[in-house]
Write an enzyme that holds these catalytic residues in place. Structure first.
Site, PDB file in Angstrom:
ATOM      1  N   ASP A 145      70.453 139.925 -40.275  1.00 42.11           N
ATOM      2  CA  ASP A 145      69.923 141.234 -40.698  1.00 42.11           C
ATOM      3  C   ASP A 145      71.050 142.246 -40.515  1.00 42.11           C
ATOM      4  OD1 ASP A 145      68.050 143.318 -41.360  1.00 42.11           O
ATOM      5  OD2 ASP A 145      67.771 143.722 -39.242  1.00 42.11           O
ATOM      6  N   SER A 146      70.814 143.457 -40.975  1.00 43.67           N
ATOM      7  CA  SER A 146      71.782 144.538 -40.760  1.00 43.67           C
ATOM      8  C   SER A 146      71.911 144.867 -39.274  1.00 43.67           C
ATOM      9  CB  SER A 146      71.318 145.797 -41.493  1.00 43.67           C
ATOM     10  OG  SER A 146      70.059 146.200 -40.974  1.00 43.67           O
ATOM     11  N   CYS A 197      65.862 140.306 -43.796  1.00 40.50           N
ATOM     12  CA  CYS A 197      66.140 141.677 -44.202  1.00 40.50           C
ATOM     13  C   CYS A 197      65.691 141.849 -45.647  1.00 40.50           C
ATOM     14  CB  CYS A 197      67.647 141.924 -44.086  1.00 40.50           C
ATOM     15  SG  CYS A 197      68.161 143.549 -44.646  1.00 40.50           S
ATOM     16  N   GLU A 218      67.250 150.583 -33.715  1.00 40.46           N
ATOM     17  CA  GLU A 218      68.497 149.973 -33.215  1.00 40.46           C
ATOM     18  C   GLU A 218      68.799 150.444 -31.790  1.00 40.46           C
ATOM     19  OE1 GLU A 218      71.041 147.826 -34.619  1.00 40.46           O
ATOM     20  OE2 GLU A 218      69.319 147.340 -35.867  1.00 40.46           O
ATOM     21  N   CYS A 270      60.250 146.498 -44.135  1.00 40.13           N
ATOM     22  CA  CYS A 270      61.573 146.415 -43.517  1.00 40.13           C
ATOM     23  C   CYS A 270      61.366 145.689 -42.198  1.00 40.13           C
ATOM     24  CB  CYS A 270      62.132 147.814 -43.285  1.00 40.13           C
ATOM     25  SG  CYS A 270      63.577 147.869 -42.192  1.00 40.13           S
ATOM     26  N   HIS A 314      62.755 145.862 -39.441  1.00 39.71           N
ATOM     27  CA  HIS A 314      62.800 146.678 -38.213  1.00 39.71           C
ATOM     28  C   HIS A 314      61.414 147.220 -37.838  1.00 39.71           C
ATOM     29  CE1 HIS A 314      67.176 146.752 -38.876  1.00 39.71           C
ATOM     30  NE2 HIS A 314      67.329 147.313 -37.684  1.00 39.71           N
TER      31      HIS A 314
HETATM   32  N1  DGL Z   1      65.899 145.407 -41.616  1.00 41.75           N
HETATM   33  C1  DGL Z   1      66.341 145.606 -42.931  1.00 41.75           C
HETATM   34  C2  DGL Z   1      65.288 145.443 -43.988  1.00 41.75           C
HETATM   35  O1  DGL Z   1      64.390 144.659 -43.796  1.00 41.75           O
HETATM   36  C3  DGL Z   1      67.407 146.624 -43.212  1.00 41.75           C
HETATM   37  C4  DGL Z   1      67.302 147.960 -42.585  1.00 41.75           C
HETATM   38  C5  DGL Z   1      68.569 148.769 -42.812  1.00 41.75           C
HETATM   39  O2  DGL Z   1      69.626 148.344 -42.346  1.00 41.75           O
HETATM   40  O3  DGL Z   1      68.490 149.814 -43.486  1.00 41.75           O
HETATM   41  O4  DGL Z   1      65.348 146.037 -45.033  1.00 41.75           O
END
Ligand code: DGL
Length: 264
Positions: free
Chosen positions: A12-13, A75, A154, A186, A188
């Site tokens: 993931d990011s 992600c 984060e 997302c 996160h």
């Molecule tokens: N967790 C990621 C997603 O599902 C990316 C969030 C990000 O880095 O903007 O889209």
């Protein structure tokens, strides 16, 4: 010599994909897992598709060098931008991605109004437009980008007054328009589920896709005879300060673990 069976590579990011990694560990407890947080480049949500594709190529190459037998793009944003190219580059490799759960939400809504919280990149993607064309024919979908939220998660800030105020500002207009089903688009966002639950009426459903992705991964790996019965271990990599990620792991992963630096 290290005889550990080949791991499943997950990335993931940043730390958001740990919400998916948890679902994978629960579903496949015997599999070794290799997780990479591309935190030097977070957030992906505000970057161009070309930039994200370049990150996907570099990370996939690294995870394969480490012996990964399957890849999970934990992600939504990276999936929208990069999964097609990765599948072209590695046609033999099982590559599993994520997308906002529009289909289950369309089945679940009673009011016919569904909200999607996701990154700008996901919401602007052709992949998301195709998903709406396919599954959102009889419902109204209201999309809501959440700039700045990923950075808070984060940092391990899952419940401060600022995070609450940000979320309330996005969610209240959705409720005012009759939304009764909210997609967490997302990876996160499942980490702020408790805060969201406080902000939402009890009859509003929250839908995320971690468990569905783990189930799909299980099916694909079973079909290809890639499952093992072994002692599992997890390894974590991060492209920014590993200590910073190590500090949030107990909150988001539930355990302490060593984090190694990924310089790619
Ligand atoms: N967790 C990621 C997603 O599902 C990316 C969030 C990000 O880095 O903007 O889209």
């Amino acid at each position: 010599m290290d005889r550990c069976p080949a791991p499943i590579g997950v990335f993931d990011s940043g730390v958001g994909g740990l919400s998916v990694l948890r679902a994978i560990r629960q579903r496949l407890p015997q599999e070794s897992l290799l997780y990479l947080a591309d935190s030097a480049h977070v957030p992906y949500g505000e970057k161009s598709p070309e930039y994200i594709r370049e990150r996907c190529r570099a990370i996939a190459a690294f995870l394969l060098e480490q012996g990964a037998k399957a890849l999970v793009l934990a992600c939504n944003t990276a999936t929208a931008a990069g999964i097609n190219e990765l599948r072209e580059l590695y046609p033999q490799l099982p590559i599993i991605g994520m997308e906002p759960a529009v289909k289950p939400a369309a089945l679940a809504t009673r009011s016919g109004v569904v909200g999607v919280l996701a990154t700008t990149g996901t919401l602007k993607s052709a992949r998301f437009a195709a998903l709406l064309d396919r599954f959102a024919t009889d419902i109204r979908v209201i999309t809501q980008p959440c700039p700045g939220l990923v950075e808070r998660i984060e940092a391990g800030d899952l419940c401060s007054a600022q995070t609450r105020a940000m979320l309330a500002g996005w969610v209240e207009p959705l409720l005012a328009q009759g939304c009764d089903t909210l997609i967490l688009g997302c990876t996160h966002y499942p980490f702020i589920r408790p805060l969201l639950t406080e902000l939402l009426p009890v009859d509003v459903r929250l839908i995320d896709t971690g468990a569905a992705v783990a189930r799909h991964l299980h099916e694909v790996m079973a079909e290809r005879h890639l499952l093992v019965a072994a002692e599992a271990r997890q390894r974590f990599y991060c492209s920014s300060d590993p200590q910073r990620m190590a500090r949030v792991l107990p909150i988001l992963w539930g355990e302490n673990a060593a984090v190694e630096f990924f310089a790619g």
